[in-house]
Design an enzyme around this catalytic site. Structure first.
Site, mmCIF file in Angstrom:
data_model
loop_
_atom_site.group_PDB
_atom_site.id
_atom_site.type_symbol
_atom_site.label_atom_id
_atom_site.label_comp_id
_atom_site.label_asym_id
_atom_site.label_seq_id
_atom_site.Cartn_x
_atom_site.Cartn_y
_atom_site.Cartn_z
ATOM 1 C CG ASP A 17 -2.066 0.955 1.093
ATOM 2 O OD1 ASP A 17 -2.458 1.268 -0.056
ATOM 3 O OD2 ASP A 17 -2.579 1.411 2.137
ATOM 4 C CG HIS A 34 -0.797 2.318 -9.248
ATOM 5 N ND1 HIS A 34 -0.975 1.845 -7.972
ATOM 6 C CD2 HIS A 34 -1.879 3.093 -9.505
ATOM 7 C CE1 HIS A 34 -2.122 2.304 -7.480
ATOM 8 N NE2 HIS A 34 -2.690 3.065 -8.399
ATOM 9 C CG LEU A 128 9.007 -17.307 -3.987
ATOM 10 C CD1 LEU A 128 8.846 -17.285 -2.457
ATOM 11 C CD2 LEU A 128 9.558 -15.962 -4.458
HETATM 12 C C1 IPE Z 1 -5.519 -2.742 0.064
HETATM 13 O O1 IPE Z 1 -5.210 -1.399 -0.084
HETATM 14 C C2 IPE Z 1 -5.513 -3.431 -1.267
HETATM 15 C C3 IPE Z 1 -4.231 -3.504 -1.955
HETATM 16 C C4 IPE Z 1 -3.081 -3.073 -1.532
HETATM 17 C C5 IPE Z 1 -4.279 -4.142 -3.227
HETATM 18 P P1 IPE Z 1 -6.327 -0.268 -0.201
HETATM 19 O O2 IPE Z 1 -5.616 1.004 -0.422
HETATM 20 O O3 IPE Z 1 -7.354 -0.658 -1.188
HETATM 21 O O4 IPE Z 1 -6.991 -0.320 1.262
HETATM 22 P P2 IPE Z 1 -7.815 0.807 2.055
HETATM 23 O O5 IPE Z 1 -8.850 1.344 1.102
HETATM 24 O O6 IPE Z 1 -6.845 1.864 2.451
HETATM 25 O O7 IPE Z 1 -8.382 0.102 3.247
HETATM 26 C C1 IPE Z 2 -1.878 0.157 -3.349
HETATM 27 O O1 IPE Z 2 -1.610 1.507 -3.381
HETATM 28 C C2 IPE Z 2 -2.096 -0.419 -4.733
HETATM 29 C C3 IPE Z 2 -3.503 -0.742 -5.034
HETATM 30 C C4 IPE Z 2 -4.489 -0.723 -4.199
HETATM 31 C C5 IPE Z 2 -3.781 -1.152 -6.400
HETATM 32 P P1 IPE Z 2 -2.768 2.577 -3.318
HETATM 33 O O2 IPE Z 2 -3.192 2.912 -4.707
HETATM 34 O O3 IPE Z 2 -3.877 2.129 -2.427
HETATM 35 O O4 IPE Z 2 -2.011 3.814 -2.681
HETATM 36 P P2 IPE Z 2 -2.584 4.829 -1.597
HETATM 37 O O5 IPE Z 2 -3.020 4.022 -0.411
HETATM 38 O O6 IPE Z 2 -3.731 5.552 -2.239
HETATM 39 O O7 IPE Z 2 -1.431 5.709 -1.288
HETATM 40 MG MG MG Z 3 -4.176 2.331 -0.419
#
Ligand code: IPE
Ligand code: IPE
Ligand code: MG
Length: 248
Positions: A17, A34, A128
């Site tokens: 995240d 991303h 792995l």
């Molecule tokens: C969880 O992250 C899902 C992934 C990393 C793929 P999110 O960014 O979607 O989670 P919330 O919305 O902060 O809970």
């Molecule tokens: C996690 O990073 C990747 C996905 C959920 C696809 P985020 O896109 O949730 O990044 P933040 O949390 O908004 O910074």
């Molecule tokens: Mg996120």
């Protein structure tokens, strides 16, 4: 006598995240974050290969992430497709077995086909196991497990009274793999966000402020070091653990 080997998690599960915030802090579009996050995935795989982690499960896209703005979702799909095209041969060469969990029927046919091809190509690898959770949700996982058992009952092959933890465990994702020993979430939030709800029951949880694209081996090593000194009790007392050891 040689010193005991450091305790390495057999199965590491990660919520990757913070990509969006990484980009926003640089006043760049979220998609740039991303892309930078995809580089961190490679670093993480290298780390696991090097340390002898057996299973790495990465949360790449949640069931709920489909609700993001359409342009972010479609950019993520392109990134996903590109990664499948670029990385799978190299993963195969390095002995990585690739698997996907989640509702893959939600993806475009070209992506689904690439997922199947990656699994088929790498099925015999043993160094792995890399599990990519894509369009995955822990609640959906449990719902489909309940449905599968209900179908067994409806077909007369199973009695409701026979449904126990073991039967449910056999129907959820990752049933054939050891449960995660260590969970890491980057990005500073302290939540599970509908990741592996059943499978994380006794997993050690570790959180870091580091945003996913900033990941480096030092951060991962800090998580492993912390894991190595934790006492896992699985509901027993510390004295019991000391005498009999635990590993369900
Ligand atoms: C969880 O992250 C899902 C992934 C990393 C793929 P999110 O960014 O979607 O989670 P919330 O919305 O902060 O809970
Ligand atoms: C996690 O990073 C990747 C996905 C959920 C696809 P985020 O896109 O949730 O990044 P933040 O949390 O908004 O910074
Ligand atoms: Mg996120």
């Amino acid at each position: 006598m040689s010193p005991p080997l450091p305790r390495i998690p057999r199965h590491l599960a990660i919520i990757m995240d913070g990509n969006g915030r990484w980009a926003e802090r640089r006043r760049r579009p979220r998609m740039i974050g991303h892309r930078a996050g995809a580089r961190a995935v490679n670093l993480c795989i290298d780390f696991c290969l090097d340390r002898g982690v057996q299973v790495l499960t990465l949360f790449a896209f949640s069931s709920e992430n489909w609700g993001r703005p359409a342009e972010e979702v479609s950019a993520l799909m392109k990134l996903f497709m590109g990664a499948l095209e670029r990385e799978v041969d190299e993963l195969h060469r390095r002995g990585v077995r690739v698997r996907f969990i989640g509702q893959r029927e939600k993806f475009q046919p070209a992506i689904v086909q690439r997922m199947h091809a990656a699994e088929a190509l790498t099925a015999g690898n043993a160094r792995l196991t890399l599990v990519i959770a894509a369009s995955y949700g822990g609640r959906q996982d449990l719902a489909q497990a309940a449905r599968a058992l209900a179908e067994e009952v409806a077909a007369g092959r199973l009695q409701p009274a026979d449904i126990d933890e073991a039967r449910l465990a056999a129907q959820v994702a990752l049933a054939d793999l050891p449960p995660p020993d260590l969970f890491i979430r980057t990005g500073g939030d302290h939540r599970i966000s509908n990741f592996l709800l059943w499978q994380l029951a006794y997993t050690e949880l570790w959180f870091t402020e580091t945003l996913w694209p900033d990941l480096d081996a030092t951060v991962l090593q800090a998580a492993l070091d912390d894991f190595a000194v934790r006492e896992r009790r699985f509901g027993l007392t510390a004295a019991q653990v000391a005498t009999q050891g635990t590993c369900p």
